[in-house]
Motif scaffolding. Structure first.
Motif, PDB file in Angstrom:
ATOM      1  N   UNK A 396       0.848  -1.180   0.000  1.00  0.00           N
ATOM      2  CA  UNK A 396       0.000   0.000   0.000  1.00  0.00           C
ATOM      3  C   UNK A 396       0.888   1.235   0.000  1.00  0.00           C
ATOM      4  N   UNK A 397       0.798   2.022  -1.069  1.00  0.00           N
ATOM      5  CA  UNK A 397       1.645   3.219  -1.157  1.00  0.00           C
ATOM      6  C   UNK A 397       0.858   4.501  -0.926  1.00  0.00           C
ATOM      7  N   UNK A 398      -0.481   4.410  -0.932  1.00  0.00           N
ATOM      8  CA  UNK A 398      -1.348   5.534  -0.586  1.00  0.00           C
ATOM      9  C   UNK A 398      -2.552   4.978   0.158  1.00  0.00           C
ATOM     10  N   UNK A 399      -2.959   5.623   1.245  1.00  0.00           N
ATOM     11  CA  UNK A 399      -4.193   5.272   1.936  1.00  0.00           C
ATOM     12  C   UNK A 399      -4.120   3.933   2.625  1.00  0.00           C
ATOM     13  N   UNK A 400      -5.215   3.178   2.499  1.00  0.00           N
ATOM     14  CA  UNK A 400      -5.284   1.847   3.072  1.00  0.00           C
ATOM     15  C   UNK A 400      -6.068   1.737   4.353  1.00  0.00           C
ATOM     16  N   UNK A 401      -6.524   2.865   4.899  1.00  0.00           N
ATOM     17  CA  UNK A 401      -7.212   2.836   6.183  1.00  0.00           C
ATOM     18  C   UNK A 401      -8.664   3.285   6.045  1.00  0.00           C
ATOM     19  N   UNK A 402      -9.461   2.913   7.043  1.00  0.00           N
ATOM     20  CA  UNK A 402     -10.854   3.331   7.086  1.00  0.00           C
ATOM     21  C   UNK A 402     -11.198   3.920   8.440  1.00  0.00           C
ATOM     22  N   UNK A 403     -12.312   4.641   8.470  1.00  0.00           N
ATOM     23  CA  UNK A 403     -12.809   5.233   9.705  1.00  0.00           C
ATOM     24  C   UNK A 403     -14.336   5.177   9.662  1.00  0.00           C
ATOM     25  N   UNK A 404     -14.913   4.335  10.515  1.00  0.00           N
ATOM     26  CA  UNK A 404     -16.361   4.180  10.519  1.00  0.00           C
ATOM     27  C   UNK A 404     -16.993   4.735  11.790  1.00  0.00           C
ATOM     28  N   UNK A 405     -16.281   5.601  12.489  1.00  0.00           N
ATOM     29  CA  UNK A 405     -16.784   6.113  13.757  1.00  0.00           C
ATOM     30  C   UNK A 405     -18.021   6.985  13.587  1.00  0.00           C
ATOM     31  N   UNK A 406     -18.073   7.775  12.528  1.00  0.00           N
ATOM     32  CA  UNK A 406     -19.221   8.641  12.268  1.00  0.00           C
ATOM     33  C   UNK A 406     -19.886   8.296  10.950  1.00  0.00           C
ATOM     34  N   UNK A 407     -19.075   8.184   9.898  1.00  0.00           N
ATOM     35  CA  UNK A 407     -19.545   7.767   8.588  1.00  0.00           C
ATOM     36  C   UNK A 407     -18.693   6.625   8.092  1.00  0.00           C
ATOM     37  N   UNK A 408     -19.035   6.090   6.926  1.00  0.00           N
ATOM     38  CA  UNK A 408     -18.298   4.949   6.381  1.00  0.00           C
ATOM     39  C   UNK A 408     -17.237   5.443   5.398  1.00  0.00           C
ATOM     40  N   UNK A 409     -16.113   5.895   5.946  1.00  0.00           N
ATOM     41  CA  UNK A 409     -15.071   6.504   5.130  1.00  0.00           C
ATOM     42  C   UNK A 409     -13.891   5.553   4.948  1.00  0.00           C
ATOM     43  N   UNK A 410     -13.483   5.371   3.681  1.00  0.00           N
ATOM     44  CA  UNK A 410     -12.299   4.589   3.345  1.00  0.00           C
ATOM     45  C   UNK A 410     -11.363   5.481   2.548  1.00  0.00           C
ATOM     46  N   UNK A 411     -10.118   5.540   2.960  1.00  0.00           N
ATOM     47  CA  UNK A 411      -9.156   6.391   2.259  1.00  0.00           C
ATOM     48  C   UNK A 411      -8.960   5.924   0.819  1.00  0.00           C
ATOM     49  N   UNK A 412      -8.810   6.849  -0.130  1.00  0.00           N
ATOM     50  CA  UNK A 412      -8.371   6.453  -1.462  1.00  0.00           C
ATOM     51  C   UNK A 412      -7.075   5.659  -1.345  1.00  0.00           C
ATOM     52  N   UNK A 413      -7.073   4.463  -1.909  1.00  0.00           N
ATOM     53  CA  UNK A 413      -5.998   3.509  -1.658  1.00  0.00           C
ATOM     54  C   UNK A 413      -5.347   3.070  -2.967  1.00  0.00           C
ATOM     55  N   UNK A 414      -4.013   3.091  -2.959  1.00  0.00           N
ATOM     56  CA  UNK A 414      -3.241   2.586  -4.093  1.00  0.00           C
ATOM     57  C   UNK A 414      -2.375   1.437  -3.603  1.00  0.00           C
ATOM     58  N   UNK A 415      -2.542   0.279  -4.244  1.00  0.00           N
ATOM     59  CA  UNK A 415      -1.766  -0.914  -3.919  1.00  0.00           C
ATOM     60  C   UNK A 415      -0.886  -1.250  -5.116  1.00  0.00           C
ATOM     61  N   UNK A 416       0.357  -1.590  -4.864  1.00  0.00           N
ATOM     62  CA  UNK A 416       1.254  -2.070  -5.916  1.00  0.00           C
ATOM     63  C   UNK A 416       1.456  -3.560  -5.706  1.00  0.00           C
ATOM     64  N   UNK A 417       1.238  -4.348  -6.751  1.00  0.00           N
ATOM     65  CA  UNK A 417       1.377  -5.796  -6.639  1.00  0.00           C
ATOM     66  C   UNK A 417       2.367  -6.333  -7.660  1.00  0.00           C
ATOM     67  N   UNK A 418       3.038  -7.404  -7.288  1.00  0.00           N
ATOM     68  CA  UNK A 418       3.909  -8.110  -8.225  1.00  0.00           C
ATOM     69  C   UNK A 418       3.186  -9.301  -8.852  1.00  0.00           C
ATOM     70  N   UNK A 419       1.988  -9.560  -8.353  1.00  0.00           N
ATOM     71  CA  UNK A 419       1.179 -10.677  -8.860  1.00  0.00           C
ATOM     72  C   UNK A 419      -0.017 -10.115  -9.620  1.00  0.00           C
ATOM     73  N   UNK A 420      -0.005 -10.194 -10.949  1.00  0.00           N
ATOM     74  CA  UNK A 420      -1.098  -9.607 -11.732  1.00  0.00           C
ATOM     75  C   UNK A 420      -2.431 -10.319 -11.572  1.00  0.00           C
ATOM     76  N   UNK A 421      -2.452 -11.430 -10.827  1.00  0.00           N
ATOM     77  CA  UNK A 421      -3.694 -12.140 -10.582  1.00  0.00           C
ATOM     78  C   UNK A 421      -3.997 -12.222  -9.086  1.00  0.00           C
TER      79      UNK A 421
END
Length: 545
Positions: A396-421
């Protein structure tokens, strides 16, 4: 049916977008609507059968996704008796609606479009923002512009459809074709993520003479109710559209188990659509004919960057495609293929900088680029997939976290993978998660095959580059990988009348909403031949000697 003239509908154009800039009248009007609707809730939403409100007493809440302790509306879940009454009422008015002159049907849709674009623009946008978590721009392009476009272009396309007549007539013969509605009723099962899709899934069958039972998504009940009331104000006869919120499995089963079930217009998950198809197939012996099944389902949409692509514009397009409306579009970008030369030449740095600067927050705070996901199940699923992707080796190079304390918010998340599947490259997420696979520049052809075979979907995709030969080659190679294919543009944002929308494979029946094609699915043509010359003998010339 009396028709004493041939009418020409007004010229149809796309609804102009409004900007909602600070200090503008549009911003003021929308803010006032947000305040009014928030202050007046929670709304009490009945089922509406034959134009009459029915309250079962079984109230189910629609909460605001940015503030899940606040209920926007309580809807009365339809009972089996209510659903039966809805089906019976629709069938009772079917003949009168079919026989209503086309010009009168067209007038209803044109008036409804003007009500959406004018009188109720801010209200229906505010309902979509508060109930479905959209920001102002996402609500504008959906609940205002696209909904108005669907209604107006439906009139245009059906006018063109009815003008399609046999091109030849033998001597003494007049051939013509009429486009009948289906024999029975159509069930429309509509999603939470686009108010406009709800209106279109109901409107497309209705404008060609069908009667419709409407099962709206629970998380979009209030905006769907407003759409129903707009149809009503525009002159839609009571009973043509029956509004039955409630339990999706129960209502849908009751409808498809009915002998007069004639068609399904569906937008939702691939899993649910496949099950419905099987259930309908199992019922074939009870129906009058073969029901029409029209569905737009999931996607695992891609951006492919050729080594000749521009980095900065490519990153901007990726961010918009993946993170607008928190990725809750069937067309949203989910998998990204970037050559190593671009990735190490500035793409990664630019992506991290821009994606990391995105703010998320409630729709009432206009500065946020994106907002919450729709509800608890979505939040749990998205955060779970992020964790599974990390456990499988994704970075995970950007984001990856969520916060559901008040609303259902998930950070914009960028994942880099070496496995294309890996899981986040193959499984539909329906959330703000983009996974990047970095391919070697020399392996472009292999990457094309990888994109085409990695998932079962075929909805949207895009290629970025300046090498004309490479762009043409890519378009050919990925011909079946996406029903909507974009060249140097993001994989979201199809416009009614410009980019007919839909995909094949596991993404649906590709009947192309926003075009004339969709209307063929809800008509049953009858060919009529009138002979003007009476024969005098039964023999043909070849019989003579």
């Amino acid at each position: 049916m009396s028709q004493i003239a041939t009418f020409k509908v007004p010229t149809i154009n796309n609804e102009p977008m409004r900007a909602y800039a600070p200090g503008s009248k549009d911003r003021e009007g929308l803010e006032a609507a947000l305040a009014k609707i928030a202050a007046s809730g929670p709304y009490d939403i009945p089922a509406i059968v034959n134009g009459k409100e029915i309250r079962s007493g079984d109230k189910q809440p629609q909460v605001m996704p940015h503030d899940h302790k606040t209920v926007l509306a309580n809807y009365h879940a339809a009972t089996p008796e209510t659903v039966s009454a809805a089906i019976d009422g629709a069938l009772a008015i079917r003949e009168a609606w079919e026989d209503l002159p086309w010009s009168d049907k067209a007038s209803i849709f044109l008036k409804a479009a003007d009500l959406v674009a004018g009188k109720y623009r801010f209200d229906i946008m505010a309902a979509t923002m508060l109930g479905q978590g959209k920001n102002a721009w996402q609500a504008e392009i959906d609940a205002a512009a696209e909904l108005a476009d669907f209604l107006r272009f439906s009139v245009k396309f059906v006018e063109e459809l009815y003008q399609q007549q046999p091109s030849r007539n033998s001597d003494g013969v007049w051939n013509r074709t009429e486009f009948r509605p289906l024999e029975g009723f159509v069930l429309a099962v509509t999603p939470f993520n686009f108010t406009a899709i709800g209106g279109n899934l109901v409107g497309a069958p209705a404008i060609v003479g069908n009667v419709v039972v409407w099962k709206p998504a629970p998380a979009a009940t209030y905006s769907s109710y407003l759409v129903y009331k707009i149809f009503e104000e525009a002159g839609m006869p009571a009973g043509v559209i029956q509004f039955v919120p409630g339990s999706p499995p129960d209502i849908v089963k009751q409808c498809i188990d009915h002998k007069d079930f004639a068609g399904l217009h569906f937008t939702g998950s691939t899993h649910v659509f496949r099950k419905l198809w099987k259930d309908i197939a199992a019922n074939l012996d009870i129906y009058r004919g073969y029901p029409r099944i029209v569905g737009e389902t999931g996607g695992k949409n891609f951006h492919l960057y050729h080594p000749s692509a521009d980095i900065k514009s490519g990153v901007v397009q990726a961010i918009r495609a993946a993170f607008e409306y928190s990725g809750q579009k069937c067309s949203a970008l989910s998998r990204v293929y970037v050559p190593r030369s671009l990735w190490e030449g500035g793409f990664q740095e630019e992506l991290v900088k821009q994606a990391g600067s995105i703010t998320i927050g409630p729709c009432t705070e206009f500065e946020h680029f994106t907002g919450p996901v729709i509800g608890r199940p979505s939040y749990d699923r998205i955060t779970s997939i992020i964790e599974k992707a990390k456990a499988a080796g994704g970075e995970v190079i950007v984001g990856g976290k969520g916060d559901d304390s008040k609303g259902f918010f998930v950070e914009p998340t960028v994942i880099v993978t070496k496995d294309p599947k890996s899981i986040s490259m193959t499984e539909e997420i329906f959330g703000p998660v983009m996974t990047v696979y970095v391919y070697e520049d020399a392996e472009y052809d292999q990457t094309l095959k990888l994109i085409d075979t990695t998932t079962e979907y075929g909805l949207t995709g895009a290629i970025f580059g300046s090498d004309t030969l490479a762009l043409a080659k890519t378009s050919r190679a990925l011909r079946n990988a996406a029903g909507n294919f974009y060249i140097n543009d993001k994989c979201t944002g199809a416009v009614v009348g410009q980019q007919p929308f839909g995909g094949a494979r596991a993404s649906g029946t590709n009947d192309k909403s926003g075009s004339i094609s969709i209307f063929y699915r809800f008509i049953s043509a009858r060919s009529i031949k009138t002979n003007f010359i009476d024969p005098t003998a039964f023999e043909y010339p070849s019989n003579l000697v």
